[in-house]
Scaffold this active site. Structure first.
Site, PDB file in Angstrom:
ATOM      1  NE  ARG A 169       1.239  11.511   3.743  1.00  9.42           N
ATOM      2  CZ  ARG A 169       0.676  11.767   4.903  1.00  9.42           C
ATOM      3  NH1 ARG A 169      -0.363  12.551   4.990  1.00  9.42           N
ATOM      4  NH2 ARG A 169       1.139  11.217   5.999  1.00  9.42           N
ATOM      5  CG  ASP A 211      -0.135   4.874  -2.110  1.00 10.71           C
ATOM      6  OD1 ASP A 211      -0.842   5.690  -2.747  1.00 10.71           O
ATOM      7  OD2 ASP A 211       0.836   5.226  -1.410  1.00 10.71           O
ATOM      8  CG  LEU A 255       3.801   6.490  -3.858  1.00  9.64           C
ATOM      9  CD1 LEU A 255       3.400   5.022  -3.981  1.00  9.64           C
ATOM     10  CD2 LEU A 255       5.264   6.655  -4.282  1.00  9.64           C
ATOM     11  CG  HIS A 256      -1.941   9.573  -1.059  1.00  8.44           C
ATOM     12  ND1 HIS A 256      -2.561   8.701  -1.906  1.00  8.44           N
ATOM     13  CD2 HIS A 256      -2.769   9.697   0.010  1.00  8.44           C
ATOM     14  CE1 HIS A 256      -3.718   8.322  -1.389  1.00  8.44           C
ATOM     15  NE2 HIS A 256      -3.865   8.905  -0.233  1.00  8.44           N
ATOM     16  NE  ARG A 257      -3.686   4.331   1.305  1.00  5.43           N
ATOM     17  CZ  ARG A 257      -4.571   5.270   1.604  1.00  5.43           C
ATOM     18  NH1 ARG A 257      -4.390   6.051   2.628  1.00  5.43           N
ATOM     19  NH2 ARG A 257      -5.671   5.406   0.903  1.00  5.43           N
TER      20      ARG A 257
END
Ligand code: UD1
Length: 384
Positions: A252, A295, A217-219
């Site tokens: 992030r 994502d 998950l990083h968007r």
């Protein structure tokens, strides 16, 4: 005008961030394997610099160390893009390349293309024509603009052609050559690190001994706003009650989880938190997983190639073939849908899909062959 055969300006091959490396590795191998192509020079912009996002992947992919590193580091999109441009320009001046080769859709892709085109250096864009039709995604802007200024557009799926044609790109620039990311996957699949070994090494021995899901998950759309991140993490927690989850978190995301004080949402017995993984570890984790929740763009394709069901935590995808032919399903942050699909996959195995056309491990060879012919044709005297 110099003759390419007498003085073949290098192919400047650009990488900037993690998802570029698995695309460039097979290209560099194919370029350097052909005597009829100019020498390939690898330029790293330095957009990603963490050892786990960077050096580790170079080793896993047997990607040679960059010949040039621009060391731009993090920044706002404007600062990062501008800094790449500022530092790439003198490299182009020095090397007078016959072509700049860019891959994917990160800020470095657009920045280097823009520098090249203004200096009348041809740009080849690998993985052209993908569109999410969501301009809130920074990658979508990078895709549209890079494609507009590229001379050669190498595509991974046929829908890309229609997207490019709609934007006025002439058909003769577009070449359907297949998926270089899958070249890497097929090349390295046999060396994938078994999931049990990775989990043991991370102090999670026995975790998910039976079945498990993998999460990335990083968007920005999922992790930058507190409410979006809280909702995503709450869903993961509920999923983990049905299936243990291995989460490999991008720096992030880790930074946002800490900044918003959400660490406790991830402290569940059946969630294993891992740092970003090496390429071979990630391949092994995905290959043995019951499902993947992500994502990421690339992981939607890798799970299709591995025939592992993928639930994509986005409202759209620029890679529709993974939904139509592969194992991907778009689920957004729809809690009820996600839980229903997880139950279904755990019970029945879920979507198995099939391998899309030209995802056969030979895309880079096809691109190298085409590029060699194209460059040779450019250097022929007009009245030869
Ligand atoms: C970039 C790409 C995205 C890709 C992702 C994969 C763009 C617009 N986005 O997003 O398409 O899916 O890489 O990883 O180019 N950071 C570190 N260490 C690093 C690099 C970044 O800690 O080595 C942190 C920094 O806080 C940085 C943040 O991550 O500000 C964002 O990094 P950046 O490269 O700007 O974008 P990504 O989110 O990684």
């Amino acid at each position: 005008m110099g003759n390419l055969r007498d003085n073949p300006g290098a192919l400047l091959c650009v990488v900037g961030a993690r998802p570029n490396y698995m695309k460039m590795a097979p290209l560099l191998r194919a370029f350097r394997g052909r005597a009829d192509l100019p020498p390939a020079v690898l330029v790293h912009t330095g957009q990603h610099y963490d050892p786990m996002l960077n050096d580790r992947l170079f080793d896993d992919l047997a990607l040679p160390r960059p010949d040039i590193n621009l060391e731009v580091g993090s920044g706002t999109h404007a600062v990062q893009t501008a800094e790449v441009m500022r530092r790439f320009e003198p490299v182009v001046d020095e090397h007078r390349p016959s072509c700049v080769v860019v891959v994917g859709d990160v800020n470095s892709t657009l920045a280097c293309s823009l520098v090249a085109v203004k200096k009348a250096v041809p740009v080849a864009h690998v993985e052209a024509g993908l569109r999410s039709f969501d301009r809130a995604m920074p990658e979508e802007i990078n895709r549209i603009l890079t494609d507009q200024i590229s001379d050669l557009l190498y595509t991974t799926e046929r829908t890309a052609h229609d997207n490019l044609a709609r934007e006025g790109i002439p058909a003769e620039r577009i070449h359907f050559t297949g998926n270089v990311m899958i070249d890497s996957l097929l090349f390295h699949k046999d060396r994938a690190v078994p999931a049990a070994k990775t989990l043991d090494g991370a102090g999670k021995a026995g975790f998910g001994a039976e079945r498990y899901g993998v999460v990335t998950l990083h968007r920005p759309s999922n992790v930058d706003e507190p409410e979006a991140l809280r909702a995503s993490l709450a869903i993961l927690r509920e999923v983990s009650e049905r299936l243990p989850l291995v989460c490999a978190l991008h720096p992030r995301t880790v930074a946002r989880v800490e900044a918003f004080g959400f660490a406790e949402l991830l402290q569940a017995g059946r969630i294993a938190l891992l740092p970003p993984q090496g390429y071979l570890e990630m391949l092994g984790l995905m290959a043995d997983a019951t499902l993947v929740l992500t994502d990421s763009g690339g992981i939607q394709e890798e799970t299709t190639a591995l025939s592992v069901p993928c639930l994509t935590l986005r409202e759209n995808t620029e890679r529709p073939i993974t939904v139509e032919q592969g194992t991907n399903t778009l689920v957004g942050r729809d809690r009820a849908l996600i839980l229903r699909l997880v139950d279904e996959i755990v019970a029945t195995g879920g979507k198995r899909g099939r391998t899309p056309e030209l995802w056969d491990g030979r895309a880079a060879e096809r691109i190298a062959a085409h590029l060699a012919g194209w460059l040779a044709a450019r250097t022929l005297p007009l009245h030869a």
